[in-house]
Design an enzyme around this catalytic site. Structure first.
Site, mmCIF file in Angstrom:
data_model
loop_
_atom_site.group_PDB
_atom_site.id
_atom_site.type_symbol
_atom_site.label_atom_id
_atom_site.label_comp_id
_atom_site.label_asym_id
_atom_site.label_seq_id
_atom_site.Cartn_x
_atom_site.Cartn_y
_atom_site.Cartn_z
ATOM 1 N N CYS A 250 0.811 -1.221 0.000
ATOM 2 C CA CYS A 250 0.000 0.000 0.000
ATOM 3 C C CYS A 250 0.839 1.263 0.000
ATOM 4 O O CYS A 250 0.307 2.358 -0.205
ATOM 5 C CB CYS A 250 -0.928 0.020 1.210
ATOM 6 N N HIS A 403 -3.571 6.703 6.512
ATOM 7 C CA HIS A 403 -3.791 5.555 5.630
ATOM 8 C C HIS A 403 -5.268 5.170 5.690
ATOM 9 O O HIS A 403 -5.886 4.930 4.658
ATOM 10 C CB HIS A 403 -2.894 4.402 6.066
ATOM 11 N N HIS A 441 -9.716 1.888 -1.262
ATOM 12 C CA HIS A 441 -8.292 1.580 -1.093
ATOM 13 C C HIS A 441 -7.748 1.064 -2.423
ATOM 14 O O HIS A 441 -8.021 -0.066 -2.822
ATOM 15 C CB HIS A 441 -8.121 0.533 -0.001
#
Length: 600
Positions: A250, A403, A441
């Site tokens: 990520c 995040h 995401h």
């Protein structure tokens, strides 16, 4: 003196729309915009989707239900007690034929095949979908239709569109830049976390034999993760400059940004295209993450609300009671220059990125569990803001783009990281944004989504709220943090972009506002240099505005040059001092590296 990397353009596409000119950002804060900017946002979405109705445009964006076709198909296994006869293409016949197969040719293209009794059989069967929400590109937008995509995987189609969009916003033609820069002064650092896993990439290559399909010559090479950079070099910029692609789950975008920042600060490049393009909305990929327990499943989402059906538009709920993250697709790119080049060219300055910090978690029990690396990256980032802008700017005029995945584990662990660093630096009320609430995401592109949003905040003075939640979880560590469901009016001097990646890949980037950046440049270059830059940047902004007018009118197309400007060794002029390439006014010169002077 170290160069300051400045962001001169952003471009791309995600569930909120087109990145350039901050349109994607404005879709996220749509309710807080004035009527004029709302209409601009709708016009941008209309140009992408072909829709015109206001509500249809809003419904066609952000997190929403996946199309029915995006559904995992499982194989049901069995065997036959009697011979089975079927027809198939001659191209699909195995060679050599399995023992006992009887084949009768029907015509040049097809045959009748009888498989003997006892053969093992597999029949595809769709299964009930347990995850129905995703952050999808605006409905009706298809990057494959915008250029000669030639069976490119979707992530590469998005990359061609995204980097072209960034250069449209840049307002300086690439040919002009090639006239100013030598080949070794340009670089592209771009990749994705999951490679290309659709049917045109590695996914199709792996599935084809078991599905009775042919593997093509393109699936393997175009499926590689570094193809994002390769496509930009070969088909957009036609650049032989520096290249590479970092992978860090990520944190992938921020890994590539770190490499760009260090290349510019160390004088190894003067202009870097940095970015990621991620297209993971493939049924098998979704099922893989679901099997890990990572995704928000429909039944669990409905249970959160005590409802019979899941509210799919609120599937991602960062820092609230939640049940998993929401997968998304996104391509995000930034054009980064050293400060001297940007001032000289009159490039617009959207922000600067003085550094990006990367740390692993170290020793772990489970590879998926969070660790201590993010405390190191965030602490170093906060320290750099204090060094460059001072205590007051850090404590009272900085924000964090968390995040913020929307998982129970993330809300506890990341809030602890943010809160402990805030305590250490005496920040009493640190504003936290979590834009995955809107766009989902996008794995490797997540940091790019955050960067584009931070640039929008610097431009419009709005920090996106976490609007998909109705409360914040009781188990948050938030004594020194400020979470809000509402969009907040503020013009921060700095934004910290935070990524906590699978496997222990942590990164935090420091992003300074245009005003803070210009103040630093004034100290280094002087007021007269900035005055000259302001005269030049007016023309650049007008060129970017012209791109915007054409984009809204549907008159733009991605930059794509196939088999255009191909060079061979015979085209180069090579001496022991330099190599000169056609199309580049500046030669690549061989310079002694002063770093080795002590070894003479």
């Amino acid at each position: 003196m170290s160069a300051l990397p400045v962001i001169t353009a952003v471009g791309g596409i995600n569930a909120a729309g087109r990145t350039s000119m901050h349109h994607g950002f404005r879709r996220m804060v749509f309710e807080a915009l004035d009527a004029h900017r709302q209409q601009q946002t709708l016009d941008s979405l209309s140009a992408l989707t072909g829709l015109s109705d206001r509500q249809q445009l809003l419904n066609a964006t952000l997190i929403r239900e996946l199309p029915e076709a995006v559904r995992i198909t499982m194989a049901s296994n069995g065997h036959s007690d009697a011979p089975v006869t079927l027809e198939m293409r001659n191209l699909d016949l195995p060679h050599p034929l399995p023992e006992g197969w009887q084949v009768t040719e029907l015509n040049r293209h097809r045959s009748r095949v009888t498989v003997p009794a006892g053969a093992e059989l597999r029949a595809p069967a769709a299964i009930t979908r347990r995850v129905s929400a995703a952050g999808q590109l605006p409905s009706g937008f298809d990057p494959a239709t915008l250029y000669a995509s030639r069976n490119h995987p979707r992530a590469l189609q998005m990359a061609i569109y995204g980097v072209s969009d960034a250069f449209g916003m840049l307002g300086i033609p690439w040919d002009q830049l090639r006239g100013r820069l030598a080949p070794d002064e340009v670089a592209v650092f771009a990749s994705n976390a999951m490679a290309q896993l659709d049917d045109h990439g590695l996914g199709g290559m792996m599935r084809a034999p078991s599905l009775g399909q042919r593997t093509t010559s393109k699936q393997c090479p175009l499926g590689l993760g570094e193809m994002t950079a390769d496509f930009i070099n070969a088909y957009v910029l036609r650049s032989p400059g520096g290249t590479g692609g970092m992978l860090g789950a990520c944190a992938t975008f921020l890994y590539n940004l770190e490499r760009a920042v260090h290349a510019i600060r160390n004088g190894r490049a003067r202009l870097v295209v940095v970015g990621t393009s991620e297209a993971p909305l493939v049924p098998e990929v979704l099922e893989g993450y679901r099997a890990m327990g990572a995704l928000a499943e429909d039944e669990a989402l409905a249970a959160l609300d005590g409802a019979k059906q899941a509210d799919l538009r609120r599937a991602c709920r960062p820092f609230s009671d939640n049940c998993g993250f929401t997968m998304a697709e996104s391509a995000q790119f930034a054009v980064v220059m050293d400060d001297s080049l940007a001032l000289e060219l009159g490039a617009d300055i959207l922000a600067s990125v003085p550094d990006v910090f990367v740390h692993a978690d170290g020793a772990k029990k489970s590879i998926s569990s969070p660790g201590i690396g993010n405390y190191l990256t965030l602490g170093r980032a906060a320290s750099l803001v204090r060094q460059l802008l001072g205590e007051d700017a850090l404590r009272n005029n900085s924000v964090v783009h968390a995040h913020g995945t929307g998982t129970p584990q993330n809300r506890v662990t990341e809030s602890h990281v943010l809160n402990e660093v805030a305590k250490a630096f005496h920040i009493s009320d640190w504003p936290v944004a979590a834009i995955k609430a809107y766009v989902g995401h996008s794995l490797g592109s997540a940091g790019g989504d955050q960067l584009a949003s931070a640039a929008g905040t610097f431009q419009d003075g709005l920090l996106p709220g976490i609007a998909t939640v109705d409360h914040f979880a009781a188990d948050l560590h938030d004594s020194n943090l400020s979470f809000s469901r509402e969009h907040r009016e503020m013009r921060p001097s700095a934004a910290l972009l935070n990524s906590k990646g699978f496997g222990g890949n942590n990164a935090t980037a420091v992003m300074l506002s245009p005003d803070a950046t210009l103040d630093l440049l004034r100290r280094r270059h002087g007021q007269s240099t900035l005055d000259s830059w302001r005269d030049r940047v007016a023309d650049t902004r007008e060129a970017a505005a012209d791109y915007e007018r054409r984009a809204l009118a549907g008159e733009t197309a991605p930059d794509y040059y196939f088999n255009d400007g191909v060079l061979s060794g015979d085209d180069l002029s090579i001496t022991d001092q330099s190599i000169r390439l056609p199309g580049w006014d500046q030669a690549l010169t061989f310079r002694d590296d002063p770093g080795f002077d002590d070894y003479r």
